[in-house]
Write a protein that holds these residues in place. Structure first.
Motif, PDB file in Angstrom:
ATOM      1  N   GLU A   1       0.857  -1.184   0.000  1.00 28.96           N
ATOM      2  CA  GLU A   1       0.000   0.000   0.000  1.00 28.96           C
ATOM      3  C   GLU A   1       0.899   1.241   0.000  1.00 28.96           C
ATOM      4  O   GLU A   1       1.862   1.307   0.760  1.00 28.96           O
ATOM      5  CB  GLU A   1      -0.868   0.034   1.259  1.00 28.96           C
ATOM      6  CG  GLU A   1      -2.044  -0.908   1.234  1.00 28.96           C
ATOM      7  CD  GLU A   1      -3.182  -0.411   0.358  1.00 28.96           C
ATOM      8  OE1 GLU A   1      -3.088   0.703  -0.187  1.00 28.96           O
ATOM      9  OE2 GLU A   1      -4.157  -1.160   0.206  1.00 28.96           O
ATOM     10  N   ALA A   2       0.532   2.209  -0.806  1.00 31.97           N
ATOM     11  CA  ALA A   2       1.372   3.414  -0.898  1.00 31.97           C
ATOM     12  C   ALA A   2       0.997   4.406   0.199  1.00 31.97           C
ATOM     13  O   ALA A   2       0.571   5.531  -0.079  1.00 31.97           O
ATOM     14  CB  ALA A   2       1.193   4.042  -2.278  1.00 31.97           C
ATOM     15  N   PHE A   3       1.160   3.974   1.447  1.00 32.24           N
ATOM     16  CA  PHE A   3       0.810   4.889   2.535  1.00 32.24           C
ATOM     17  C   PHE A   3       1.777   6.065   2.587  1.00 32.24           C
ATOM     18  O   PHE A   3       2.997   5.889   2.473  1.00 32.24           O
ATOM     19  CB  PHE A   3       0.873   4.175   3.886  1.00 32.24           C
ATOM     20  CG  PHE A   3      -0.200   3.142   4.077  1.00 32.24           C
ATOM     21  CD1 PHE A   3      -1.458   3.305   3.518  1.00 32.24           C
ATOM     22  CD2 PHE A   3       0.044   2.008   4.827  1.00 32.24           C
ATOM     23  CE1 PHE A   3      -2.447   2.359   3.689  1.00 32.24           C
ATOM     24  CE2 PHE A   3      -0.937   1.053   5.000  1.00 32.24           C
ATOM     25  CZ  PHE A   3      -2.179   1.226   4.429  1.00 32.24           C
ATOM     26  N   ALA A   4       1.219   7.223   2.804  1.00 31.50           N
ATOM     27  CA  ALA A   4       2.061   8.404   3.019  1.00 31.50           C
ATOM     28  C   ALA A   4       2.806   8.214   4.345  1.00 31.50           C
ATOM     29  O   ALA A   4       2.317   7.491   5.220  1.00 31.50           O
ATOM     30  CB  ALA A   4       1.196   9.642   3.071  1.00 31.50           C
TER      31      ALA A   4
END
Lengths: 1223, 86
Positions: free
Chosen positions: B58-61
Motif C-alpha cells: 500500500e502506498a501509505f504516506a
C-alpha cells in the motif's frame, strides 16, 4: 549491534545490499539528491528459511550485486531464521541430521502433537502434518541418527507418558513397554537404542534408562531428580540437569561417566548468573549446548525453566578439564528468549518466544555474532547496540573470544552495570559477588550495593500492598549490614532504597532530597540516585519541572560518561518538548535555557540543536529555513567524532521534524546521519536503514501526490543501490502507471548487466507476470518466486507475499460453486503467513496481506478467519476512501457470514456517509440495501426501514430481483415497528410484482436459486399476520399454503429440508384451523382434521423428527375442541381415537427422563381425558381418578418435583378444569 | 416472517449429480439467508476485488506509517562503572 525486533534493523542483512561506494559518493557530491538514495533490504528482525538452502547465508549465490558486495563489510549479526509460522505455539524443534525434516511439538488449545515439516522445498513447507493421530497428545520428538525414525512421548495409553517410535512418514507406531509411573524425553543413542526418563518406584526421582528396540534389552544408568539430559555422542558421558532435591541440593547441570555408580557425578560450574538446563551435544560431541536462565523474568519468585532462556555453548574439552568456573559462549541475545537448543547438521535450532508465540528458529552453530568479527568490530557493534541484552551478548562474546583482554574484573563490572541498568537484580547481585572476588578493593562498596539490590529484588516478590513482617525484618537486617560497612556513596542510597521498598515514601523522599549528588564519583551511584529520584518524584506527583531539573543536573554531571550524559540530555529535551508543544514558545524558552552552559558540553550541543531545529520549524521563508539548516550543519560538523552525542542528536531531530511534519528536514537528517557515519562503524547499518526508510517514504509521498514519475525515479535510485524488493515493485508500478511498462524488460536487463540487481531480477519478472490475466503465466511465476526465496532474497516478506498472491490467483481460478483447489489455498495461506511474520511493523505490507488473507479465507469459506483478517485490515489506514469502501463491503459480508449482523451493519454505516466521494457512488444502492438487510437481521427494524426507504429513493441501478427482496424486507421492517399500513402496502406490492420477476429454473445448478414465489409466500405471511378480518386472513393463509404445498417436490430449490417444510405446512394449517375456530366457522373441525391428518401423515413418514409436529397438532386440536366446544366429525373422532393413545404410548416409551417429552405426555394425557369427558366417553370421577394416576406416574414425577409450576402453566388446563367442574 | 425465513434457511442441502456419487454441499445459514433475502451485486463484487486483492504494498504516506518506536531510534544509558574514571 542490532538484532532487530522491530523496524528496520535485522540480522538479515549479513549480505545487505548497498552500493556504499556509489551511494556515499552520491551523497557527498550531490548534496543529498532527492532522487538518488537507498532502498532498504530487510526491515525485519529475522528471515524465514526457504528450504534446504538454509545455510546459504553468506555465499550462496553466484551473482552478487554491487550492493551485496558492499554489504559484506557491514557489521550485521547472522540472521535468525524462522522455521515455523502460524497462530499456534511451536516448540522442541529439531531438524533431522540431513536437514530434510523438522520435528516439533505444536500446541493447539492445550493439546500437543508432534508435527513433521517437510523442509525439502518451499512448496512443501506449507503442509506440515501430525506424525501420528491427533486424537491423543504427543511431544518430545527426537530424530534417529539416520533421520528415518522418530521417538516421542505419547499420552495415548498412559497419562504420565509412554515412549513410542514411528517412521518419519508417520502413522505406524511402535510403543515401548509402558513404565508404571510414566516415561518421557526420549533420545536416540544409536539407530536401535533409545534413552529416556522413567519415573522411579519411589515416585520422586527419575531413572535414566535405555532400551534396545530390537533386543528389548533395558539398562538403567542412574536415578536423580533429572529434568533433562544428553548423552555424549561417544556414549561415555551423560550431562543432565537436576531440580532441587529433597535433601537440599540446588538445581544445576551435572556430568557423569555412563558407567559411573550412583552418586559419582560432578557439577559443571559456569561463571553465569542463574541456572543452566536443557543440555544437548552437537553431532560430533565437540560442543555442549545448554540454556541459561539469568533472572526471574516471570516474577514467580524462583529462577527456573519458565524464565527467559539464553542459549550458550562450551567446548566439551573445556568442561572436562575445568577446575574453575567456566566462561561459556553466549549464542544470542536474551531478549529473544530462546530455549530448547538443538544442534543438528549445520545449524542450531531453538524455540524462541519474542512475539507472543513460540516458534522454531535456526542460527549458525556458533550463534549470531559472526565468528570472523574482530575485537574492534565487536566493540563497534557494542557501541551501536540498541538494547541492554545485546550489550550483554557482545560483552560475553568479547570475554569468550578474547579472554586475555576481557576475561577480567573490568568486563564483569560492565556486565554488572548492564544488569543494574536493566533492573535485573538476580544477575546483578551475582556479578557483584564475582566482581568482589576479582577486585577486593571494591568488596565493601559492592556489599552495600548488593544489599541495595537484594532489597529491591525482594520487594518485587512482595504480593501485598503493605510490606509483610518478614520482608520488613529482612530489609532492616540489610540496613544493619550496610551500616556496619564503611560509608560510601551507596550507603545513603541504600537507606533511601530501604525506605522506598518499605513504602516509607516521605522518609525516602526526605533522605533523597538531602543528598548532594554533585561530588559523587561513582557513575553507578549516580545512576541509582537518578532512578530513585524518578520514582520518588513520580510517586509524590511532583511538577514536571522537578523531573526535568533532575535530568538536567545529571546531563551536566562531570562524573558521567558522555553516553550517559546524552541519555539524560535526551530525556531532558524530550520532556521540554512535551511541556511546550508550540514551537515558537519553545524557541523562546530554549534561548533562556541554553545560556551559561559549558560550550560544546553535551547539554549545550543538545539545546543548540533544539534551537536550530525550532528555528527551522517556525521558518516562514526559505532564507530562515536555510539559516536553521546551516546552524544544524555546524553542529553536525562539531559532533563528528562524538558517536553517542551524534546518535542522540539525530534521534532527537528525527523525532522533532517528524512531529512537525518537516519531511525535507527529516530526509536531510537521515542523509546526514548516513553520510556522517563510517561504513565500518557499527552505527552505519542503523543510519543507512533510517535513510532507506526515508527514501521509500519520499517515493510514496510522490505517489500520494500523484507525481508518479518522480516516485518512479526515487524507487529506481533505491534499486540501484539496494536491490530492495519493495523498491522494485514501487518502481515497476510507477512505470506501468506512467504508461512505460513496455520499457521495463529492457531497463531490467540493463540493471542486471550493470550488477544492480541479482535475485530480485527474478522477483521483478515474477511481479510483472502476476499482472497477467493468464493463469499459466501466473503459475510460471511460482517457481521463480520459490527460487528467490531459496536464494534468501532481500526484503523476503515481499517474495513470500507475491508467492502467496500467485497461489491465491490459482485458487481463484479453481473456484467452482463451493469448490476450490485446497492445495492452492493452503500454499497461499502459508506464504502470506510467513510474509505477515516477516513484514513486522511495515504497514505498507501488512495492509495488503491482511486484506488478501481475508479474501483467501472467504474463498475457502473460512468465514471466521476471513472476518478476523478483514478486521485487522480495517485497523490499518487506507490510501484512499475508495479502498476503504471496497474493503468494508467485503469485511461486512464476512462479519455477517460469521453471524455478526450487528458488526456488519456497523461497518456499512461507517462508509455510507463517504460513498459520495468515491468511485463507488454508483453502488450506493447496494450499500443501502445491504445495510438494511444487516439491520433487519440484527433486529434493528428502524434502521432497516430507513435504509430500505433510502434504497428505493435512490436512483442508482439495480435489478427487479433486488427490488423484490428489498420490498419484502421493507414490509417486514415496517410491520415490526408498527407501521402496519406501510407494511401492508409494501407486501401487497410484492404480491403484485413477484410473478413478473423471472425465477431460476427449478433444476438449476445454482446452489441457492432465485425463486420469486418465495417472496410471495412471505408477503402473504406478513399480510395474513396483519389482517384483522379472520375470513380474509384465512384466504391469505390458504394462498400461502397453496404456494408452500407447491414446493413439495422441489425443496432443494428452496434450500428447505423436508421436515422444516412440513412444519411450515402444518403451521399454516393450524393457523387456518385456529382462525376458523376463532370466528365459529362450522368447518373449523374439518380444518383441524386436515391439520391432524397431515401431522399423522408426516409422523408416519419420519417418526423421529415429527414428534413435535404431531404433538402440536394433537394438542391444538384437543385444546380447540375442549376450549371452544368445537364440532367433531366422525372421521376426526376416529383419527383421534386411533392416534392419540398410540402417540401417548410412544411418548411414554421414549420419554425416558426427558422433561420435554414427559411434559408433552402429561399435557396430551390431561387434554385427552378432558376431551373424552366432554364427549361423554369418560366420567368426571374416572377422570379425577385417572388424573391422580397421571400425577403419580414416574414420567410426571420428575416434572412435578422439579417445577410444580409446570403443571399450572399447561395450556388448556384451566379450561379443562372448568369443563370438568361444569360436568 | 423473519423467524420463518431463518428457519426455512437454516440448513440447505444441494445434491449435484456427478457420476455415481452426488456432491453434497452443506451451506450455512447466513450464506443462504443472504442469497435469498439480500440483493445480488455482482458488478460491485467485481469492482471491489482489485482493492481487496493486491500484489503490491500500500502506498501509505509517511504520516500514516505511525513511526516512532523503532529500534533505530532507541538510545541507551552508558554502562555506569562502580568507580568513576573522571
Amino acid at each position: 549491534m542490532l538484532f532487530a525486533k522491530h523496524g528496520p534493523y535485522s540480522y538479515q542483512n549479513i549480505r545487505t545490499h548497498f552500493g556504499t561506494g556509489i551511494a556515499v559518493a552520491a551523497f557527498l557530491m550531490t548534496g543529498f539528491s532527492w532522487n538518488f538514495g537507498f532502498g532498504f533490504g530487510s526491515r525485519f528482525g529475522f528471515v524465514y528459511a526457504g528450504g534446504v538452502a538454509m545455510a546459504q547465508t553468506s555465499n550462496s549465490t553466484s551473482t552478487q550485486t554491487q550492493a551485496q558486495k558492499q554489504a559484506k563489510t557491514f557489521l550485521r549479526m547472522a540472521p535468525l531464521e524462522k522455521l515455523t509460522v502460524g497462530p499456534y505455539d511451536n516448540f522442541q524443534g529439531v531438524l533431522t541430521s540431513d536437514g530434510t525434516h523438522l520435528l516439533l511439538s505444536q500446541n493447539i488449545n492445550m493439546a500437543t502433537h508432534v508435527q513433521v515439516v517437510d523442509m525439502t522445498s518451499v512448496a512443501a513447507r506449507g503442509h506440515s502434518k501430525s506424525l501420528v493421530s491427533d486424537t491423543f497428545d504427543t511431544r518430545d520428538p527426537a530424530a534417529s541418527p539416520s533421520g528415518k525414525w522418530v521417538a516421542y512421548t505419547s499420552f495415548e495409553r498412559n497419562a504420565r507418558g509412554q515412549i513410542c517410535v514411528s517412521p518419519i512418514e508417520g502413522n505406524v507406531r511402535n510403543c515401548l513397554p509402558t513404565a508404571k509411573n510414566g516415561a518421557r524425553q526420549p533420545q536416540w543413542l544409536s539407530e536401535d537404542t533409545v534413552a529416556y526418563l522413567e519415573m522411579a518406584e519411589d515416585g520422586e526421582t527419575e531413572n535414566l534408562v535405555s532400551l534396545d528396540i530390537q533386543s528389548k534389552e533395558k539398562r538403567t544408568f542412574f536415578s536423580d531428580n533429572i529434568l533433562s539430559f544428553a548423552f555424549h555422542p561417544n556414549g561415555k558421558f551423560i550431562v543432565y540437569s537436576v531440580a532441587i532435591s529433597k535433601n537440599g541440593g540446588v538445581p544445576s547441570l551435572r556430568m557423569r561417566e555412563t558407567g559411573a555408580k550412583k552418586g559419582e557425578s560432578q557439577k559443571i560450574v559456569f561463571e553465569l548468573p542463574g541456572l543452566s538446563g536443557f543440555p544437548r551435544f552437537n553431532s560430533t560431541g565437540e560442543f555442549l549446548y545448554f540454556s541459561q536462565f539469568f533472572n526471574d523474568t516471570n516474577s514467580d519468585g524462583v529462577i527456573d525453566g519458565n524464565d527467559n532462556a539464553v542459549p550458550f555453548r562450551v567446548s566439551w574439552g573445556t568442561v572436562r578439564s575445568a577446575t574453575t568456573p567456566i566462561v561459556p559462549e553466549q549464542l544470542i541475545s536474551a531478549e529473544y528468549n530462546c530455549g530448547y537448543p538443538a544442534a543438528s547438521g549445520l545449524s542450531l535450532q531453538a524455540t524462541c518466544n519474542f512475539e507472543a508465540s513460540l516458534d522454531i528458529y535456526r542460527m549458525p552453530l556458533a550463534g549470531v555474532v559472526p565468528t570472523h568479527w574482530t575485537e574492534e568490530q565487536i566493540l563497534s557493534a557494542h557501541a551501536a547496540a540498541r538494547s541492554l541484552d545485546e550489550r550483554v551478548l557482545l560483552l560475553n562474546t568479547l570475554r569468550f573470544r578474547f579472554p586475555a583482554k576481557y576475561d577480567n574484573a573490568a568486563t564483569v563490572e560492565r556486565l554488572l552495570s548492564n544488569h543494574v541498568v536493566a533492573f535485573e537484580f538476580d544477575a546483578a547481585s551475582y556479578y557483584a559477588g564475582v566482581l568482589a572476588k576479582k577486585n577486593a578493593s571494591l568488596a565493601p562498596t559492592l556489599q552495600t550495593l548488593v544489599a541495595l539490590l537484594d532489597a529491591r529484588n525482594a520487594s518485587l516478590r512482595e504480593k501485598s500492598k503493605l510490606p509483610s513482617p518478614a520482608f520488613v525484618s529482612y530489609v532492616e537486617s540489610l540496613r544493619e549490614k550496610v551500616r556496619a560497612q564503611p560509608v560510601n556513596e551507596f550507603s545513603v542510597l541504600a537507606d533511601v532504597s530501604f525506605d522506598w521498598v518499605l513504602k516509607k515514601v516521605d522518609e525516602s523522599g526526605a533522605r533523597w532530597r538531602s543528598i548532594d549528588v554533585s561530588p559523587f564519583q561513582s557513575p553507578m551511584a549516580i545512576f541509582i540516585y537518578g532512578d530513585l529520584g524518578k520514582k520518588i518524584l513520580e510517586e509524590k506527583a511532583q511538577t514536571p519541572e522537578a523531573r526535568m531539573e533532575l535530568e538536567r543536573r545529571l546531563a551536566l554531571h562531570p562524573a558521567l560518561s558522555e553516553e550517559s550524559q546524552v541519555s539524560h540530555a535526551l530525556s531532558y529535551v524530550n520532556m521540554l518538548g512535551q511541556r511546550d508543544r508550540d514551537p515558537k514558545s519553545r524557541l523562546q524558552k530554549l534561548q533562556t535555557l541554553s545560556t551559561g552552559l559549558l560550550p560544546d558540553s553535551v547539554l549545550d550541543v543538545f539545546l543548540k540543536a533544539e534551537l536550530a531545529a525550532m528555528e527551522l520549524v517556525v521558518a516562514s521563508d526559505a532564507k530562515s529555513e536555510r539559516a536553521g539548516t546551516l546552524k544544524l550543519s555546524d553542529i553536525f560538523v562539531k559532533m563528528k567524532k562524538r558517536i553517542f552525542l551524534k546518535r542522540g542528536i539525530y534521534v532527537r531531530l528525527l523525532t522533532q521534524f517528524t512531529e512537525f511534519n518537516k519531511e525535507q528536514a527529516v530526509d536531510m537528517v537521515a542523509s546526514q546521519w548516513v553520510s556522517g557515519t563510517k561504513l565500518l562503524d557499527g552505527e552505519f547499518v542503523y543510519a543507512r536503514e533510517q535513510y532507506l526508510l526515508m527514501r521509500l517514504d519520499k517515493a510514496y509521498s510522490y505517489l500520494n501526490k500523484n507525481e508518479i514519475g518522480y516516485a518512479g525515479d526515487v524507487f529506481y535510485g533505491a534499486i540501484r543501490v539496494t536491490d530492495d524488493a519493495e523498491a522494485h515493485i514501487g518502481f515497476m508500478d510507477a512505470r506501468i502507471r506512467k504508461g512505460r511498462g513496455q520499457e521495463l524488460e529492457k531497463e531490467y536487463q540493463d540493471l542486471a548487466k550493470s550488477g544492480f540487481v541479482a535475485e530480485n531480477f527474478q522477483l521483478s519478472q515474477s511481479w510483472r507476470d502476476l499482472q497477467s490475466s493468464e493463469i499459466g503465466v501466473v503459475k510460471d511465476s511460482i517457481k521463480r518466486l520459490e527460487q528467490v526465496i531459496e536464494a534468501d532474497g532481500y526484503n523476503p516478506s515481499v517474495a513470500w507475499f507475491l508467492l502467496g498472491y500467485a497461489h491465491h490467483r490459482v485458487a481463484i481460478q479453481s473456484r467452482h460453486k463451493l469448490e476450490f483447489d485446497r492445495n492452492a489455498v493452503e500454499s497461499a495461506h502459508h506464504a502470506y503467513s510467513v510474509a505477515l511474520d516477516l513484514a513486522r511493523a511495515n504497514k505498507r505490507l501488512l495492509a495488503p496481506l491482511y486484506s488478501n488473507l481475508g479474501h483467501l479465507h472467504s474463498l475457502a469459506h473460512n468465514y471466521g478467519q476471513a472476518a478476523s483478517f478483514y478486521s485487522e485490515r480495517l485497523k490499518l489506514p487506507f490510501s484512499s476512501e475508495d479502498d476503504r469502501v471496497a474493503v468494508t463491503w467485503n469485511a461486512a459480508r464476512l462479519a455477517y457470514a460469521g453471524n455478526n449482523a450487528q458488526q456488519a451493519l456497523h461497518l456499512m454505516e461507517g462508509v455510507l456517509p463517504v460513498l459520495k466521494q468515491t468511485r463507488f457512488v454508483r453502488f450506493q444502492k447496494a450499500y443501502l440495501e445491504h445495510a438494511a438487510f444487516y439491520a433487519l437481521d440484527a433486529s434493528n427494524w428502524e434502521k432497516a426501514a430507513l435504509y430500505y426507504e433510502q434504497y428505493f429513493a435512490n436512483e442508482g441501478a439495480t435489478s427487479e430481483r433486488n427490488d423484490l427482496k428489498a420490498r419484502l424486507g421493507l414490509a417486514w421492517a415496517f410491520w415490526k415497528i408498527g407501521r402496519s399500513d406501510e407494511a401492508i402496502a409494501a407486501a401487497q406490492k410484492v404480491l403484485r410484482t413477484w410473478s413478473a420477476v423471472k425465477s431460476d429454473e427449478l433444476n438449476s445448478s445454482i446452489l441457492v436459486p432465485f425463486r420469486s414465489d418465495r417472496y410471495a409466500a412471505q408477503a402473504l405471511a406478513v399480510l395474513s399476520d396483519l389482517e384483522t378480518e379472520a375470513g380474509k386472513a384465512v384466504e391469505l393463509r390458504r394462498a400461502r399454503l397453496n404456494i408452500l404445498q407447491g414446493w413439495e417436490n422441489n425443496l432443494n430449490a428452496y434450500s428447505l429440508k423436508k421436515n422444516d417444510w412440513r412444519t411450515y405446512v402444518l403451521r399454516e394449517r393450524q393457523h387456518i384451523a385456529a382462525l376458523k375456530t376463532k370466528v365459529g366457522d362450522p368447518l373449523a373441525a374439518v380444518a383441524w382434521e386436515e391439520c391432524l391428518a397431515d401431522a399423522i401423515k408426516y409422523y408416519d413418514v419420519k417418526k423421529e423428527t415429527s414428534d413435535a409436529a404431531l404433538f402440536y397438532s394433537i394438542l391444538n386440536t384437543l385444546v380447540v375442541i375442549v376450549d371452544r366446544n368445537a364440532p367433531v366429525s366422525p372421521s376426526l373422532q376416529s383419527k383421534l381415537d386411533e392416534n392419540v393413545p398410540n402417540y401417548l404410548a410412544r411418548l411414554a416409551e421414549i420419554a425416558n427422563g426427558s422433561t420435554v417429552l414427559s411434559t408433552r405426555w402429561l399435557r396430551v394425557s390431561l387434554l385427552w381425558n378432558a376431551f373424552r369427558v366432554s364427549r361423554g366417553q369418560m366420567s368426571v370421577v374416572q377422570e379425577k381418578q385417572n388424573r391422580e394416576v397421571l400425577f403419580a406416574n414416574a414420567l410426571v414425577k420428575e416434572i412435578l418435583d422439579t417445577d410444580p409450576a409446570v403443571l399450572e402453566s399447561l395450556p388448556g388446563r384451566a379450561k379443562m378444569v372448568e369443563v370438568l367442574e361444569s360436568k | 416472517m423473519r423467524n420463518r425465513m431463518q428457519r426455512i434457511c437454516l440448513v440447505g442441502f444441494v445434491f449435484v449429480c456427478g457420476g455415481c456419487a452426488p456432491t453434497l454441499y452443506l451451506i450455512d445459514r447466513p450464506t443462504i439467508l443472504e442469497e435469498q433475502a439480500a440483493g445480488d451485486w455482482h458488478d460491485l463484487e467485481r469492482e471491489t476485488e482489485p482493492a481487496v486483492l493486491k500484489n503490491k504494498p500500500e502506498a501509505f504516506a509517511p504520516h500514516l506509517m505511525g513511526r516512532g518506536g523503532e529500534r533505530v531510534l532507541q538510545t541507551l544509558p552508558g554502562e555506569p562503572p562502580i568507580k568513576g574514571s573522571r
